[in-house]
Enzyme design. Structure first.
Site, PDB file in Angstrom:
ATOM      1  N   HIS A 123       0.855  -1.169  -0.193  1.00 33.41           N
ATOM      2  CA  HIS A 123       0.047  -0.007  -0.021  1.00 33.41           C
ATOM      3  C   HIS A 123       0.966   1.354   0.087  1.00 33.41           C
ATOM      4  CE1 HIS A 123      -3.488  -2.448   0.759  1.00 33.41           C
ATOM      5  NE2 HIS A 123      -2.770  -2.936   1.889  1.00 33.41           N
TER       6      HIS A 123
HETATM    7  O1  RIB Z   1      -5.309   0.055   4.858  1.00 38.29           O
HETATM    8  C1  RIB Z   1      -3.583   0.140   4.501  1.00 38.29           C
HETATM    9  C2  RIB Z   1      -2.884   1.319   5.328  1.00 38.29           C
HETATM   10  O2  RIB Z   1      -3.247   1.041   6.676  1.00 38.29           O
HETATM   11  C3  RIB Z   1      -1.481   1.364   5.220  1.00 38.29           C
HETATM   12  O3  RIB Z   1      -0.918   2.617   5.383  1.00 38.29           O
HETATM   13  C4  RIB Z   1      -0.943   0.299   6.398  1.00 38.29           C
HETATM   14  O4  RIB Z   1       0.298   0.739   6.569  1.00 38.29           O
HETATM   15  C5  RIB Z   1      -1.883   0.972   7.359  1.00 38.29           C
HETATM   16  O5  RIB Z   1      -1.441   2.109   7.812  1.00 38.29           O
END
Ligand code: RIB
Ligand code: CA
Length: 312
Positions: A241
């Site tokens: 992500h």
């Molecule tokens: O949903 C994914 C996000 O939430 C990413 O940034 C992960 O590190 C958590 O912070």
């Protein structure tokens, strides 16, 4: 080209860690003015420590790390140890950090740095948006000093913490509302695009072949973090992500995006934190964000592998 001045706000977090590796690998392109930390994946006491450990792992102990807000604006803190482990970086063991935590609060660092800068600064946000929201409330003039905010957050379709919402924006939906209504140029890396950036075994083998402490750390983190994401979503590997935010800053042509009006649900518990994206322009509201839609995943992993190989 002068390096782009950026501030990274994060909650390390396995994927935050890899985003930091990516950002710190190309100082000729990204001038990381500082790393601000926020409670999210794990409590602030761990996210600020983890950020310092990660900077030291890649020999960047000169990058200042700041602690920010220990909880969301209104809602109680929700963390994600089931995903990132009790330490926030389960899967690897890093020595206690030697570099100091800056004494200035992250919110004050954001405000002071933005107001003082002669160049506009880009904010790369990888966690709940509490620090950014409080900085915007405390000193609205910083809006004019921001080149843009590139955030990992939201879901146009399926959420990951609820059917509606993505974790970062679910944890602090009120902060997300403050940010998306601030009028700052905004690019959103939602789950719809980050779920296209899967660390498949083939892509991981290219990183493994680097055979360095940083490549080993990357694999150790993804091995632990991937177990949950693969079980939860049935992917062939963990989605990366947060590194999508940094990849966009380094190589925007890896992505396609569409401008749209986006609003954040802050009332209904059923859809709390939902990014309501008006792709069909039915509200006649002017678009307030670039919503990333596709990523060249192979190109992304080639960039990430190149970055990790820079750290011997
Ligand atoms: O949903 C994914 C996000 O939430 C990413 O940034 C992960 O590190 C958590 O912070
Ligand atoms: Ca994160």
């Amino acid at each position: 080209m002068l390096a782009k001045p950026i501030i990274i706000d994060c909650d390390p977090g396995a994927d935050d860690a890899i985003a930091l590796f990516l950002a710190l690998a190309f100082p000729e392109q990204l001038n990381v003015l500082g790393i601000t930390t926020v409670a999210g994946n794990v409590p602030l006491s761990l996210t600020q420590k983890n950020a310092r450990c990660l900077c030291e792992l890649v020999s960047k102990a000169d990058v200042p790390v700041y602690a920010g807000c220990p909880r969301p604006l209104l809602r109680p803190l929700m963390t994600a140890e089931e995903v990132h482990g009790k330490t926030g970086l389960d899967g690897i063991h890093l020595p206690e950090p030697q570099m100091p935590l800056q004494t200035q609060h992250a919110v004050d660092f954001l405000i002071e740095t933005l107001l003082r800068s002669t160049d506009k600064i880009t904010l790369a946000t990888l966690g709940p948006l509490t620090n950014i929201a409080i900085a915007l409330i405390k000193e609205p003039a910083i809006c004019q000093q921001m080149q843009e905010i590139v955030m990992m957050g939201g879901a146009v379709t399926q959420g990951n913490i609820t059917p509606s919402a993505e974790f970062n924006l679910y944890v602090d939906p009120h902060a997300a509302h403050v940010v998306v209504t601030a009028g700052v140029p905004l690019t959103i890396m939602s789950l719809d695009v980050t779920h296209q950036a899967i660390a498949t075994p083939e892509r991981l083998s290219a990183i493994r072949a680097i055979n360095s402490p940083v490549s080993a750390a990357t694999l150790g983190l993804l091995d632990h973090y991937g177990a949950y994401e693969m079980q939860r979503h049935g992917f062939l590997g963990p989605p990366l992500h947060d590194p999508c935010v940094i990849a966009y800053l380094l190589q925007p042509d890896l992505f396609t995006s569409r401008r749209a009006y986006v609003a954040i649900e802050t009332t209904s518990e059923l859809t709390m934190g939902r990014t309501v994206v008006d792709r069909g322009h039915v509200t006649n509201q002017p678009p307030n964000a670039n919503i990333a839609e596709t990523i060249d995943a192979d190109g992304f992993y080639q960039l990430l592998t190149r970055a990790i190989a820079k750290f011997t």
